[in-house]
Scaffold this active site. Structure first.
Site, PDB file in Angstrom:
ATOM      1  N   ARG A  49      56.352  42.646  16.664  1.00 23.25           N
ATOM      2  CA  ARG A  49      57.172  41.279  16.015  1.00 23.25           C
ATOM      3  C   ARG A  49      56.148  40.101  15.983  1.00 23.25           C
ATOM      4  O   ARG A  49      55.115  40.173  16.762  1.00 23.25           O
ATOM      5  CB  ARG A  49      58.186  40.887  17.107  1.00 23.25           C
ATOM      6  CG  ARG A  49      57.854  40.507  18.496  1.00 23.25           C
ATOM      7  CD  ARG A  49      58.960  40.222  19.689  1.00 23.25           C
ATOM      8  NE  ARG A  49      59.628  41.185  19.743  1.00 23.25           N
ATOM      9  CZ  ARG A  49      60.707  41.317  20.492  1.00 23.25           C
ATOM     10  NH1 ARG A  49      61.375  40.240  20.932  1.00 23.25           N
ATOM     11  NH2 ARG A  49      61.361  42.265  20.931  1.00 23.25           N
ATOM     12  N   ASP A  51      56.276  35.713  15.929  1.00 22.83           N
ATOM     13  CA  ASP A  51      57.594  34.833  15.939  1.00 22.83           C
ATOM     14  C   ASP A  51      57.880  34.005  14.555  1.00 22.83           C
ATOM     15  O   ASP A  51      56.899  34.079  13.617  1.00 22.83           O
ATOM     16  CB  ASP A  51      56.877  33.750  16.871  1.00 22.83           C
ATOM     17  CG  ASP A  51      56.940  34.289  18.460  1.00 22.83           C
ATOM     18  OD1 ASP A  51      57.778  35.394  18.513  1.00 22.83           O
ATOM     19  OD2 ASP A  51      56.214  33.971  19.523  1.00 22.83           O
ATOM     20  N   ARG A 195      48.694  32.537  21.045  1.00 26.22           N
ATOM     21  CA  ARG A 195      48.948  31.158  20.969  1.00 26.22           C
ATOM     22  C   ARG A 195      48.549  30.169  22.278  1.00 26.22           C
ATOM     23  O   ARG A 195      48.275  29.044  22.410  1.00 26.22           O
ATOM     24  CB  ARG A 195      50.448  30.666  20.433  1.00 26.22           C
ATOM     25  CG  ARG A 195      50.518  31.116  18.944  1.00 26.22           C
ATOM     26  CD  ARG A 195      52.227  31.095  18.628  1.00 26.22           C
ATOM     27  NE  ARG A 195      52.679  29.820  18.648  1.00 26.22           N
ATOM     28  CZ  ARG A 195      53.774  29.731  18.843  1.00 26.22           C
ATOM     29  NH1 ARG A 195      54.814  30.649  18.600  1.00 26.22           N
ATOM     30  NH2 ARG A 195      54.524  28.294  18.925  1.00 26.22           N
TER      31      ARG A 195
END
Length: 251
Positions: A49, A51, A195
């Site tokens: 996945r 974001d 991140r």
């Protein structure tokens, strides 16, 4: 019959890869296109996945059909049908049990950062003006490969069984005097991990944190100890690797 599809997307318009009840996702758009063109309800399973706002220059997914497909023709028709921010690059036949997520041996990401205002990169790179010591950031990035437990960089309240990841590459590239790209490759990544890593390394680049501080953060296993997560729009999934044994070679 199972097929892999390689594609890319600009993430600005999407609430990430994964289908969600009240937001538009890349998975939803891709499944709608496949189902319409192949005239059957069709699910697409991604390699992982991403974001909301994150981009992918190379994402992989698999899908199943009851009948063989003309892979080149389907690629052409998908690109005619899909919106301009999603592009299909290749479709190929794989073994019936090949899995886009579970068979992946590594994934690679880039984080793009610019140190001056650029209207052409507004949605594609993070504008960060503070002076940075790239040498110190690279020295600290190399330390990441000494560890495997990265709970400190994981989003809280995630349903994972382990926080272990094997990082094989972590380095900053000075593309120009005003642009940096962080490259990182691992066998798997935790939610929000890249991140958070970038945000922590920026603290080192500014002199707000040293290498021993980074070691303490990793050993703490505490997300609140690490740096703030950088914005999603600078992040790109750039590669997903698989063993050659997944390919269907007898046809």
């Amino acid at each position: 019959m199972r097929y892999f599809v390689e594609f890319s997307y600009h993430g600005k318009a999407y609430h990430g890869w994964q289908r969600q009840p009240n937001a538009t996702s890349v998975q939803e758009i891709l499944e709608r296109a496949f189902s319409l063109l192949l005239r059957q309800p069709l699910a697409v399973t991604g390699a992982g996945r991403t974001d909301a706002g994150v981009h992918a220059s190379m994402m992989v997914a698999h899908f199943d059909t009851d009948h063989p497909v003309d892979m080149e023709d389907l690629t052409y028709r998908l690109n005619r049908f899909l919106p301009g921010d999603i592009a299909v690059h290749r479709i190929y036949r794989v073994q019936p049990d090949a899995h886009a997520r579970f068979d992946a041996t590594s994934r690679s990401y880039e984080y793009h950062l610019v140190q001056e205002k650029s209207p052409f990169l507004k949605d594609l790179a993070y504008e960060y003006r503070a002076p940075l010591d790239v040498s110190k950031m690279n020295s600290a990035a190399a330390l990441l490969m000494e560890y495997e437990d990265f709970e400190c960089f994981s989003r809280s309240k995630t349903d994972v069984k382990t926080y272990f990841c094997k990082i094989s590459r972590a380095e900053w590239e000075e593309v120009s005097p005003s642009k940096l790209i962080f490259h990182i490759t691992a066998d798997r990544f935790l939610r929000n991990m890249v991140r958070a890593v970038v945000g922590t390394l920026l603290q080192i680049g500014e002199g707000k944190l040293d290498e021993e501080g980074l070691r303490r953060i990793i050993m703490s296993k505490n997300r609140s100890e690490a740096g703030a997560s950088v914005p999603a729009h600078g992040l790109y999934l750039t590669d997903v690797s698989y063993p050659k044994t997944i390919l269907k070679t007898n046809e």
